[in-house]
Design a protein around this motif. Structure first.
Motif, PDB file in Angstrom:
ATOM      1  N   GLY A 146       0.839  -1.276  -0.022  1.00 40.62           N
ATOM      2  CA  GLY A 146      -0.046   0.033   0.035  1.00 40.62           C
ATOM      3  C   GLY A 146       0.875   1.293   0.024  1.00 40.62           C
ATOM      4  N   ARG A 147       0.529   2.374   0.069  1.00 37.33           N
ATOM      5  CA  ARG A 147       1.124   3.675   0.267  1.00 37.33           C
ATOM      6  C   ARG A 147       0.479   4.590   1.246  1.00 37.33           C
ATOM      7  NH1 ARG A 147      -2.561   6.337   0.096  1.00 37.33           N
ATOM      8  NH2 ARG A 147      -3.905   7.067  -1.765  1.00 37.33           N
ATOM      9  N   VAL A 148       1.299   5.464   1.598  1.00 39.71           N
ATOM     10  CA  VAL A 148       0.687   6.648   2.487  1.00 39.71           C
ATOM     11  C   VAL A 148       1.458   7.980   1.447  1.00 39.71           C
ATOM     12  CG1 VAL A 148       2.567   7.065   4.085  1.00 39.71           C
ATOM     13  CG2 VAL A 148       0.343   7.776   4.545  1.00 39.71           C
ATOM     14  N   ASN A 149       0.320   8.958   1.421  1.00 38.86           N
ATOM     15  CA  ASN A 149       0.773  10.275   0.578  1.00 38.86           C
ATOM     16  C   ASN A 149       1.071  10.949   1.739  1.00 38.86           C
ATOM     17  OD1 ASN A 149       1.495  11.955  -1.199  1.00 38.86           O
ATOM     18  ND2 ASN A 149      -0.899  12.479  -1.608  1.00 38.86           N
ATOM     19  N   LEU A 150       2.312  11.575   1.698  1.00 41.98           N
ATOM     20  CA  LEU A 150       2.876  12.596   2.636  1.00 41.98           C
ATOM     21  C   LEU A 150       2.398  14.076   2.507  1.00 41.98           C
ATOM     22  CD1 LEU A 150       4.627  11.776   4.760  1.00 41.98           C
ATOM     23  CD2 LEU A 150       5.252  10.367   2.961  1.00 41.98           C
ATOM     24  N   ILE A 151       2.181  14.272   1.047  1.00 36.59           N
ATOM     25  CA  ILE A 151       1.357  15.601   0.690  1.00 36.59           C
ATOM     26  C   ILE A 151       1.167  15.535  -0.786  1.00 36.59           C
ATOM     27  CG2 ILE A 151       3.572  16.802   0.736  1.00 36.59           C
ATOM     28  CD1 ILE A 151       2.317  19.123   2.207  1.00 36.59           C
ATOM     29  N   GLY A 152       0.232  16.380  -1.096  1.00 36.69           N
ATOM     30  CA  GLY A 152      -0.151  16.566  -2.600  1.00 36.69           C
ATOM     31  C   GLY A 152      -1.542  15.644  -2.808  1.00 36.69           C
ATOM     32  N   GLU A 153      -2.338  16.015  -1.941  1.00 36.30           N
ATOM     33  CA  GLU A 153      -3.673  15.174  -2.151  1.00 36.30           C
ATOM     34  C   GLU A 153      -4.538  15.831  -3.165  1.00 36.30           C
ATOM     35  OE1 GLU A 153      -3.759  11.948  -1.282  1.00 36.30           O
ATOM     36  OE2 GLU A 153      -3.377  12.811   0.550  1.00 36.30           O
ATOM     37  N   HIS A 154      -5.315  14.891  -3.716  1.00 39.99           N
ATOM     38  CA  HIS A 154      -6.357  15.094  -5.128  1.00 39.99           C
ATOM     39  C   HIS A 154      -5.499  16.047  -5.942  1.00 39.99           C
ATOM     40  CE1 HIS A 154     -10.040  13.391  -3.597  1.00 39.99           C
ATOM     41  NE2 HIS A 154      -9.422  13.691  -2.366  1.00 39.99           N
ATOM     42  N   ILE A 155      -4.506  15.643  -6.128  1.00 36.06           N
ATOM     43  CA  ILE A 155      -3.509  16.449  -7.136  1.00 36.06           C
ATOM     44  C   ILE A 155      -2.870  15.471  -8.382  1.00 36.06           C
ATOM     45  CG2 ILE A 155      -1.198  17.720  -7.482  1.00 36.06           C
ATOM     46  CD1 ILE A 155      -3.332  19.229  -6.072  1.00 36.06           C
ATOM     47  N   ASP A 156      -2.975  14.331  -8.152  1.00 37.87           N
ATOM     48  CA  ASP A 156      -2.421  13.533  -9.407  1.00 37.87           C
ATOM     49  C   ASP A 156      -3.213  13.546 -10.504  1.00 37.87           C
ATOM     50  OD1 ASP A 156      -4.415  12.027  -8.097  1.00 37.87           O
ATOM     51  OD2 ASP A 156      -3.373  10.168  -8.249  1.00 37.87           O
ATOM     52  N   TYR A 157      -4.835  13.833 -10.450  1.00 36.61           N
ATOM     53  CA  TYR A 157      -5.661  13.616 -11.403  1.00 36.61           C
ATOM     54  C   TYR A 157      -5.508  15.232 -11.934  1.00 36.61           C
ATOM     55  CZ  TYR A 157      -9.004  14.649  -7.983  1.00 36.61           C
ATOM     56  OH  TYR A 157      -9.852  15.300  -6.879  1.00 36.61           O
ATOM     57  N   ASN A 158      -5.077  16.107 -11.358  1.00 37.48           N
ATOM     58  CA  ASN A 158      -4.657  17.639 -11.966  1.00 37.48           C
ATOM     59  C   ASN A 158      -3.398  17.981 -12.431  1.00 37.48           C
ATOM     60  OD1 ASN A 158      -7.400  18.565 -11.235  1.00 37.48           O
ATOM     61  ND2 ASN A 158      -6.969  18.200  -9.175  1.00 37.48           N
ATOM     62  N   ASN A 159      -2.686  16.822 -12.595  1.00 28.55           N
ATOM     63  CA  ASN A 159      -1.442  16.905 -13.128  1.00 28.55           C
ATOM     64  C   ASN A 159      -0.224  17.820 -12.508  1.00 28.55           C
ATOM     65  OD1 ASN A 159      -1.702  15.535 -15.681  1.00 28.55           O
ATOM     66  ND2 ASN A 159      -2.549  17.320 -16.724  1.00 28.55           N
ATOM     67  N   GLY A 160      -0.412  17.729 -11.219  1.00 26.34           N
ATOM     68  CA  GLY A 160       0.545  18.102 -10.314  1.00 26.34           C
ATOM     69  C   GLY A 160       1.431  17.303  -9.788  1.00 26.34           C
ATOM     70  N   PHE A 161       2.140  17.612  -8.544  1.00 24.09           N
ATOM     71  CA  PHE A 161       3.181  16.782  -7.924  1.00 24.09           C
ATOM     72  C   PHE A 161       2.492  16.109  -6.595  1.00 24.09           C
ATOM     73  CE2 PHE A 161       5.134  19.997 -10.290  1.00 24.09           C
ATOM     74  CZ  PHE A 161       6.040  19.652 -10.892  1.00 24.09           C
ATOM     75  N   VAL A 162       2.889  14.833  -6.294  1.00 21.74           N
ATOM     76  CA  VAL A 162       2.525  14.078  -5.117  1.00 21.74           C
ATOM     77  C   VAL A 162       3.635  13.695  -4.568  1.00 21.74           C
ATOM     78  CG1 VAL A 162       0.055  13.660  -5.999  1.00 21.74           C
ATOM     79  CG2 VAL A 162       1.914  12.036  -6.398  1.00 21.74           C
ATOM     80  N   THR A 168     -15.497   4.880  -4.551  1.00 21.76           N
ATOM     81  CA  THR A 168     -16.566   4.734  -5.563  1.00 21.76           C
ATOM     82  C   THR A 168     -17.719   5.264  -5.482  1.00 21.76           C
ATOM     83  OG1 THR A 168     -16.703   2.403  -4.784  1.00 21.76           O
ATOM     84  CG2 THR A 168     -15.561   2.693  -6.674  1.00 21.76           C
ATOM     85  N   GLY A 169     -18.138   5.743  -4.269  1.00 21.24           N
ATOM     86  CA  GLY A 169     -19.371   6.499  -3.952  1.00 21.24           C
ATOM     87  C   GLY A 169     -19.645   7.665  -4.561  1.00 21.24           C
ATOM     88  N   GLY A 170     -18.918   8.158  -5.427  1.00 22.12           N
ATOM     89  CA  GLY A 170     -19.415   9.384  -6.216  1.00 22.12           C
ATOM     90  C   GLY A 170     -18.763  10.795  -5.785  1.00 22.12           C
ATOM     91  N   GLU A 171     -18.307  10.964  -4.655  1.00 21.32           N
ATOM     92  CA  GLU A 171     -17.818  12.651  -4.109  1.00 21.32           C
ATOM     93  C   GLU A 171     -16.400  12.653  -4.691  1.00 21.32           C
ATOM     94  OE1 GLU A 171     -18.855  10.312  -1.768  1.00 21.32           O
ATOM     95  OE2 GLU A 171     -20.099  11.390  -0.485  1.00 21.32           O
ATOM     96  N   TYR A 172     -15.552  11.568  -4.946  1.00 17.73           N
ATOM     97  CA  TYR A 172     -14.453  11.516  -5.783  1.00 17.73           C
ATOM     98  C   TYR A 172     -14.557  12.168  -7.215  1.00 17.73           C
ATOM     99  CZ  TYR A 172      -9.680  10.175  -7.253  1.00 17.73           C
ATOM    100  OH  TYR A 172      -8.503  10.289  -7.688  1.00 17.73           O
ATOM    101  N   ALA A 173     -15.584  11.433  -7.891  1.00 19.51           N
ATOM    102  CA  ALA A 173     -15.633  12.052  -9.377  1.00 19.51           C
ATOM    103  C   ALA A 173     -16.147  13.154  -9.455  1.00 19.51           C
ATOM    104  CB  ALA A 173     -16.594  10.727  -9.859  1.00 19.51           C
ATOM    105  N   GLU A 174     -17.013  13.624  -8.330  1.00 22.44           N
ATOM    106  CA  GLU A 174     -17.663  14.951  -8.433  1.00 22.44           C
ATOM    107  C   GLU A 174     -16.481  15.917  -8.150  1.00 22.44           C
ATOM    108  OE1 GLU A 174     -20.951  15.385  -5.860  1.00 22.44           O
ATOM    109  OE2 GLU A 174     -20.052  17.565  -5.318  1.00 22.44           O
ATOM    110  N   ARG A 175     -15.469  15.735  -7.222  1.00 18.80           N
ATOM    111  CA  ARG A 175     -14.461  16.639  -7.041  1.00 18.80           C
ATOM    112  C   ARG A 175     -13.502  16.738  -8.240  1.00 18.80           C
ATOM    113  NH1 ARG A 175     -17.197  16.718  -3.495  1.00 18.80           N
ATOM    114  NH2 ARG A 175     -16.993  17.272  -1.225  1.00 18.80           N
ATOM    115  N   ARG A 176     -13.319  15.543  -9.028  1.00 19.76           N
ATOM    116  CA  ARG A 176     -12.654  15.691 -10.267  1.00 19.76           C
ATOM    117  C   ARG A 176     -13.304  16.562 -11.337  1.00 19.76           C
ATOM    118  NH1 ARG A 176      -9.019  10.674 -12.812  1.00 19.76           N
ATOM    119  NH2 ARG A 176      -8.410  12.269 -14.556  1.00 19.76           N
ATOM    120  N   ARG A 177     -14.487  16.225 -11.450  1.00 17.27           N
ATOM    121  CA  ARG A 177     -15.288  17.125 -12.323  1.00 17.27           C
ATOM    122  C   ARG A 177     -15.210  18.446 -12.179  1.00 17.27           C
ATOM    123  NH1 ARG A 177     -18.980  12.880 -12.343  1.00 17.27           N
ATOM    124  NH2 ARG A 177     -20.254  13.837 -10.681  1.00 17.27           N
ATOM    125  N   GLN A 178     -15.328  18.701 -10.761  1.00 10.55           N
ATOM    126  CA  GLN A 178     -15.324  20.496 -10.546  1.00 10.55           C
ATOM    127  C   GLN A 178     -13.797  21.053 -10.727  1.00 10.55           C
ATOM    128  OE1 GLN A 178     -16.463  20.141  -6.430  1.00 10.55           O
ATOM    129  NE2 GLN A 178     -18.584  20.254  -6.778  1.00 10.55           N
TER     130      GLN A 178
END
Ligand code: GLA
Length: 409
Positions: A43-59, A237-247
């Motif tokens: 598994g992994r833990v993310n130290l910082i850079g949250e909800h940034i991978d699908y926004n083409n940033g850095f994690v 998969t409940g929907g909030e993730y996809a919604e943030r991504r769309r926003q």
């Protein structure tokens, strides 16, 4: 009183061996023979850079000393047209079709496995009928990428079974695609990359646009990464993730820019009449989090732990207030770590992973790690009535075969 002496406190190498033994023994007793291949993926833990991978940033994630291990061998009856996977944790098995498949026929955890098998088949790889046993020490629903670990362990096992090696980058992308197409979760690339590329003593500064990793060494024995699970589970998969991504996507479109890396806070302010409140708030998180991640990577390299800690607290606040993916229990955990503070050995803390439950990650002075863990768990349970759990991890080795062709690797 919370029990701190469960197996999570065993040294990481012993825990790994114990899991491997359990999976191999289960294999032997279910299928009456020894597995020819055993694969592991963390598994992994993310130290910082949250909800940034699908926004083409850095994690800035690291692989953790918690693994999915899969033992397997080609089926003794080759007329079988399925791969049989047995989960020793859930005590249930699922049959995976091994022909061409473009969507899920399984449900639950079988979808992740099925997606990876389909990825191999679509690359022209001959997957034989097989029998497999899965065991995991990655908590599920904890934001520590148990699903990516399952996908990557499946892919690694299939490499061993078929003798068909896939480039690591392609393997990560194959697994990400399995999650998109078979589990319906539009995730970024961070989790699968971390599980494939993890290395002891290293954080990964992943550029999610170029998909290149810059190594950030993290070998400081005096500083530990403590992972505390709120034990509030949330299905992404409940929907909030996809919604943030769309926003995020619609905000970027309205800004008329191609990448969030080109956006400055001033651009957001200038566009505030074109963006709705949610888009504006999401954008603020993305722009500030990209900057924090780059600053944190530098601070990590320079051993500026107090600065890393401050950036982690700010990241949490941004996820809580702007991105709105935290929850009361995660906020309580972060507040408790703040109350312990630097005098108690805490540098900083934040929620980690997709959010809405799951874990926080805390940077602590190693001498204080046990005391901090005990205090967090006790206070958390007193305040919320929920029993949390907590363990420390060093950066761990990514996916690998422990055994191939019947021999230890
Ligand atoms: C989940 C996704 C990742 C990433 C995180 C949030 O773990 O699988 O791709 O977006 O959420 O940082």
């Amino acid at each position: 009183m919370t029990d701190l002496s469960h197996p999570a406190s065993l040294p990481a190498a012993d825990q790994f061996m114990e899991l491997r033994q359990r999976v191999e023994n289960e294999y032997q007793s279910r299928f009456g023979r020894v597995p020819s291949v055993v694969a592991a993926a963390p598994g992994r833990v993310n130290l910082i850079g949250e909800h940034i991978d699908y926004n083409n940033g850095f994690v800035l994630p690291m692989a953790i000393e918690r693994y999915v291990i899969i033992a397997a061998a080609p089926c003794s009856d080759p007329s079988h047209e399925h791969a049989i996977f047995y989960s020793s944790d859930l005590q249930e098995s699922t049959d995976i079709p091994i022909g061409a498949s473009f969507g899920p026929t399984c449900s639950g955890w079988g979808r992740y496995v099925e997606g990876v098998v389909a990825g191999f088949v679509s690359r022209g790889c001959d997957v034989p009928p097989l029998e497999a046993v899965i065991g995991s020490s990655v908590p599920s629903g904890g934001g520590l990428s148990s699903s990516a670990a399952l996908e990557v362990a499946t892919a690694t096992m299939l490499e061993g079974i078929t003798d068909h090696q896939i480039e690591p980058l392609e393997k990560a992308i194959l697994c990400q695609h399995a999650e998109h197409a078979f589990a319906g979760m539009p995730c970024g690339i961070m989790d699968q990359f971390s599980s494939v590329f993890g290395m002891p003593g290293e954080l990964m500064l992943l550029d999610c646009m170029s998909q290149e990793i810059q190594v950030v060494p993290f070998r400081e024995e005096d500083v530990s990464v403590l992972i505390t699970n709120s034990n509030i589970k949330h299905e992404l998969t409940g929907g909030e993730y996809a919604e943030r991504r769309r926003q995020c996507e619609s905000a970027l479109e309205k800004l008329d820019l191609l990448s969030w890396r080109d956006v400055r806070l001033a651009d957001l302010e200038a566009a505030c009449d074109r963006l709705n409140d949610d888009e504006l708030a999401c954008g603020r998180h993305v722009v500030t989090e990209i900057a924090r991640t780059l600053d944190a990577a530098k601070a990590f390299s320079n051993g500026q732990w107090a600065l890393v800690g401050e950036l982690m607290y700010s990241s949490h606040e941004s996820l809580q207030k702007d991105f709105r993916v935290s929850c009361d229990e995660l906020d309580a955990l972060v507040r408790i770590t703040r109350e312990i503070g630097s005098e108690g050995g805490v540098y900083g803390s934040r929620m980690t992973g997709g959010g809405f439950g799951g874990c926080i990650v805390t940077l602590v002075h190693s001498d204080c790690a046990s005391a901090v863990r005990e205090r967090i768990l006790t206070q958390y349970e007193n305040e919320t009535g929920v029993q949390g759990s907590s363990f420390a991890s060093r950066p761990a080795l990514g996916a690998h075969l422990i055994k191939r062709n019947g021999n230890d690797n």
